[in-house]
Design a protein around this motif. Structure first.
Motif, PDB file in Angstrom:
ATOM      1  N   TRP A  93     -17.330  17.620  -8.170  1.00 26.87           N
ATOM      2  CA  TRP A  93     -17.837  18.926  -7.741  1.00 26.87           C
ATOM      3  C   TRP A  93     -19.362  18.910  -7.654  1.00 26.87           C
ATOM      4  CZ3 TRP A  93     -18.450  23.626 -11.377  1.00 26.87           C
ATOM      5  CH2 TRP A  93     -18.757  24.772 -10.660  1.00 26.87           C
ATOM      6  N   LEU A  94     -20.014  18.357  -8.651  1.00 27.93           N
ATOM      7  CA  LEU A  94     -21.473  18.385  -8.696  1.00 27.93           C
ATOM      8  C   LEU A  94     -22.134  17.277  -7.897  1.00 27.93           C
ATOM      9  CD1 LEU A  94     -22.046  19.278 -12.455  1.00 27.93           C
ATOM     10  CD2 LEU A  94     -22.126  20.810 -10.472  1.00 27.93           C
ATOM     11  N   GLN A  95     -21.470  16.128  -7.764  1.00 30.17           N
ATOM     12  CA  GLN A  95     -22.144  14.987  -7.157  1.00 30.17           C
ATOM     13  C   GLN A  95     -21.454  14.439  -5.927  1.00 30.17           C
ATOM     14  OE1 GLN A  95     -23.039  12.060 -10.123  1.00 30.17           O
ATOM     15  NE2 GLN A  95     -23.854  13.570 -11.529  1.00 30.17           N
ATOM     16  N   ALA A  96     -20.270  14.900  -5.625  1.00 27.03           N
ATOM     17  CA  ALA A  96     -19.580  14.425  -4.416  1.00 27.03           C
ATOM     18  C   ALA A  96     -19.355  15.634  -3.507  1.00 27.03           C
ATOM     19  CB  ALA A  96     -18.274  13.727  -4.787  1.00 27.03           C
ATOM     20  N   ASP A  97     -18.249  15.673  -2.786  1.00 27.53           N
ATOM     21  CA  ASP A  97     -18.053  16.763  -1.844  1.00 27.53           C
ATOM     22  C   ASP A  97     -16.796  17.585  -2.124  1.00 27.53           C
ATOM     23  OD1 ASP A  97     -16.429  14.700  -1.116  1.00 27.53           O
ATOM     24  OD2 ASP A  97     -17.234  14.484   0.901  1.00 27.53           O
ATOM     25  N   LEU A  98     -16.426  17.698  -3.401  1.00 30.55           N
ATOM     26  CA  LEU A  98     -15.380  18.628  -3.805  1.00 30.55           C
ATOM     27  C   LEU A  98     -16.002  20.010  -3.898  1.00 30.55           C
ATOM     28  CD1 LEU A  98     -12.489  19.215  -4.988  1.00 30.55           C
ATOM     29  CD2 LEU A  98     -13.537  18.863  -7.235  1.00 30.55           C
ATOM     30  N   VAL A  99     -15.350  20.999  -3.297  1.00 29.77           N
ATOM     31  CA  VAL A  99     -15.802  22.388  -3.360  1.00 29.77           C
ATOM     32  C   VAL A  99     -14.805  23.163  -4.193  1.00 29.77           C
ATOM     33  CG1 VAL A  99     -16.281  24.464  -2.002  1.00 29.77           C
ATOM     34  CG2 VAL A  99     -16.910  22.219  -1.101  1.00 29.77           C
ATOM     35  N   ILE A 100     -15.306  23.871  -5.190  1.00 23.76           N
ATOM     36  CA  ILE A 100     -14.466  24.750  -6.000  1.00 23.76           C
ATOM     37  C   ILE A 100     -14.903  26.168  -5.699  1.00 23.76           C
ATOM     38  CG2 ILE A 100     -13.716  25.404  -8.317  1.00 23.76           C
ATOM     39  CD1 ILE A 100     -14.318  22.547  -9.218  1.00 23.76           C
ATOM     40  N   GLU A 101     -13.945  26.995  -5.263  1.00 23.96           N
ATOM     41  CA  GLU A 101     -14.245  28.371  -4.852  1.00 23.96           C
ATOM     42  C   GLU A 101     -13.333  29.344  -5.587  1.00 23.96           C
ATOM     43  OE1 GLU A 101     -15.238  27.927  -0.191  1.00 23.96           O
ATOM     44  OE2 GLU A 101     -13.153  27.569  -0.751  1.00 23.96           O
ATOM     45  N   GLY A 102     -13.693  30.597  -5.502  1.00 24.50           N
ATOM     46  CA  GLY A 102     -12.874  31.642  -6.098  1.00 24.50           C
ATOM     47  C   GLY A 102     -13.410  32.051  -7.448  1.00 24.50           C
ATOM     48  N   ASP A 103     -12.516  32.256  -8.387  1.00 24.09           N
ATOM     49  CA  ASP A 103     -12.869  32.702  -9.729  1.00 24.09           C
ATOM     50  C   ASP A 103     -13.332  31.493 -10.555  1.00 24.09           C
ATOM     51  OD1 ASP A 103     -13.045  33.736 -12.285  1.00 24.09           O
ATOM     52  OD2 ASP A 103     -11.169  34.877 -12.138  1.00 24.09           O
ATOM     53  N   LEU A 104     -14.623  31.223 -10.508  1.00 24.01           N
ATOM     54  CA  LEU A 104     -15.155  30.046 -11.198  1.00 24.01           C
ATOM     55  C   LEU A 104     -15.078  30.203 -12.714  1.00 24.01           C
ATOM     56  CD1 LEU A 104     -18.215  29.093  -8.978  1.00 24.01           C
ATOM     57  CD2 LEU A 104     -15.890  28.191  -8.944  1.00 24.01           C
ATOM     58  N   ARG A 105     -15.145  31.421 -13.209  1.00 27.11           N
ATOM     59  CA  ARG A 105     -14.981  31.631 -14.653  1.00 27.11           C
ATOM     60  C   ARG A 105     -13.586  31.198 -15.086  1.00 27.11           C
ATOM     61  NH1 ARG A 105     -17.970  37.325 -16.093  1.00 27.11           N
ATOM     62  NH2 ARG A 105     -20.056  36.564 -15.627  1.00 27.11           N
ATOM     63  N   LEU A 106     -12.592  31.571 -14.321  1.00 24.04           N
ATOM     64  CA  LEU A 106     -11.221  31.155 -14.631  1.00 24.04           C
ATOM     65  C   LEU A 106     -11.109  29.634 -14.567  1.00 24.04           C
ATOM     66  CD1 LEU A 106      -8.040  32.423 -14.679  1.00 24.04           C
ATOM     67  CD2 LEU A 106      -8.105  31.131 -12.552  1.00 24.04           C
ATOM     68  N   ALA A 107     -11.700  29.038 -13.535  1.00 22.67           N
ATOM     69  CA  ALA A 107     -11.637  27.583 -13.374  1.00 22.67           C
ATOM     70  C   ALA A 107     -12.296  26.882 -14.561  1.00 22.67           C
ATOM     71  CB  ALA A 107     -12.297  27.162 -12.068  1.00 22.67           C
ATOM     72  N   MET A 108     -13.450  27.369 -15.000  1.00 19.91           N
ATOM     73  CA  MET A 108     -14.142  26.730 -16.117  1.00 19.91           C
ATOM     74  C   MET A 108     -13.426  27.004 -17.443  1.00 19.91           C
ATOM     75  SD  MET A 108     -16.491  24.947 -14.789  1.00 19.91           S
ATOM     76  CE  MET A 108     -15.486  24.750 -13.328  1.00 19.91           C
ATOM     77  N   ARG A 109     -12.865  28.183 -17.583  1.00 21.45           N
ATOM     78  CA  ARG A 109     -12.114  28.519 -18.802  1.00 21.45           C
ATOM     79  C   ARG A 109     -10.879  27.629 -18.936  1.00 21.45           C
ATOM     80  NH1 ARG A 109     -12.207  33.703 -18.147  1.00 21.45           N
ATOM     81  NH2 ARG A 109     -10.233  33.925 -17.071  1.00 21.45           N
ATOM     82  N   HIS A 110     -10.308  27.252 -17.806  1.00 19.92           N
ATOM     83  CA  HIS A 110      -9.097  26.427 -17.807  1.00 19.92           C
ATOM     84  C   HIS A 110      -9.381  25.046 -17.212  1.00 19.92           C
ATOM     85  CE1 HIS A 110      -6.575  29.629 -19.255  1.00 19.92           C
ATOM     86  NE2 HIS A 110      -7.144  30.435 -18.383  1.00 19.92           N
ATOM     87  N   LEU A 111     -10.565  24.545 -17.490  1.00 24.12           N
ATOM     88  CA  LEU A 111     -10.951  23.235 -16.973  1.00 24.12           C
ATOM     89  C   LEU A 111     -10.051  22.131 -17.519  1.00 24.12           C
ATOM     90  CD1 LEU A 111     -12.916  21.727 -15.181  1.00 24.12           C
ATOM     91  CD2 LEU A 111     -14.446  21.515 -17.156  1.00 24.12           C
ATOM     92  N   ARG A 112      -9.661  22.237 -18.769  1.00 22.54           N
ATOM     93  CA  ARG A 112      -8.817  21.192 -19.361  1.00 22.54           C
ATOM     94  C   ARG A 112      -7.481  21.043 -18.620  1.00 22.54           C
ATOM     95  NH1 ARG A 112      -6.914  20.686 -25.564  1.00 22.54           N
ATOM     96  NH2 ARG A 112      -6.327  18.503 -25.483  1.00 22.54           N
TER      97      ARG A 112
END
Length: 127
Positions: A93-112
Motif C-alpha cells: 500500500w505504501l510503497q507499491a501500487d496497492l490502493v486501499i479505499e473506503g473505511d480506512l479506520r475499519l481496515a486498520m482496526r482489522h489489519l490482522r
C-alpha cells in the motif's frame, strides 16, 4: 486457470480460506464487505464469523473496504516468496501500487485478519 482474485478464483479459494484455522481465529470479530480489484475488474466478498462468502459483482453491494491493484502486483503479493514491498499489505500500500479505499479506520482496526487473508490466499491451490 482463473485470473487471480477474480470471482471464479475467489469462489474456488473461499472454502480453503474458510478451512484455515489461523484466518478463523483472527477474523472472528471482522465483519465487513471487501472489494478486491484487479485491473479494473472488481469482486466483492463478505466476511463474518471467521468466514468469507463471495458476493460477486459489487455494483449493487454496499462495501466497506476496497483493495485494488494491477494483476502483476497481486501476483507478486501472492507469490510463495513475495519480493520486497509486496510481502505485506502495508508495504504494498505504501510503497507499491496497492490502493486501499473506503473505511480506512475499519481496515486498520482489522489489519490482522486482512493480512492473514493474504497469507491464506498465498496457499490457495487454484492458481
Amino acid at each position: 486457470m482463473a485470473t487471480v482474485l477474480s470471482e471464479d478464483w475467489l469462489r474456488d479459494a473461499a472454502p480453503q480460506v474458510n478451512d484455515d484455522d489461523g484466518f478463523g481465529r483472527v477474523s472472528e470479530a471482522f465483519e465487513a464487505t471487501v472489494v478486491f480489484g484487479v485491473d479494473g475488474a472488481d469482486t466483492a466478498a463478505a466476511f463474518a464469523d471467521g468466514h468469507v462468502t463471495v458476493l460477486g459483482d459489487p455494483e449493487y453491494e454496499t462495501w466497506d473496504v476496497a483493495m485494488r491493484a494491477p494483476e502483476e502486483t497481486w501476483e507478486k503479493m501472492l507469490a510463495e516468496t513475495p519480493p520486497p514491498r509486496h510481502h505485506d499489505l502495508i508495504g504494498a500500500w505504501l510503497q507499491a501500487d496497492l490502493v486501499i479505499e473506503g473505511d480506512l479506520r475499519l481496515a486498520m482496526r482489522h489489519l490482522r485478519p486482512l493480512k492473514r487473508l493474504v497469507a491464506a490466499f498465498r496457499e490457495v491451490e487454484t492458481r
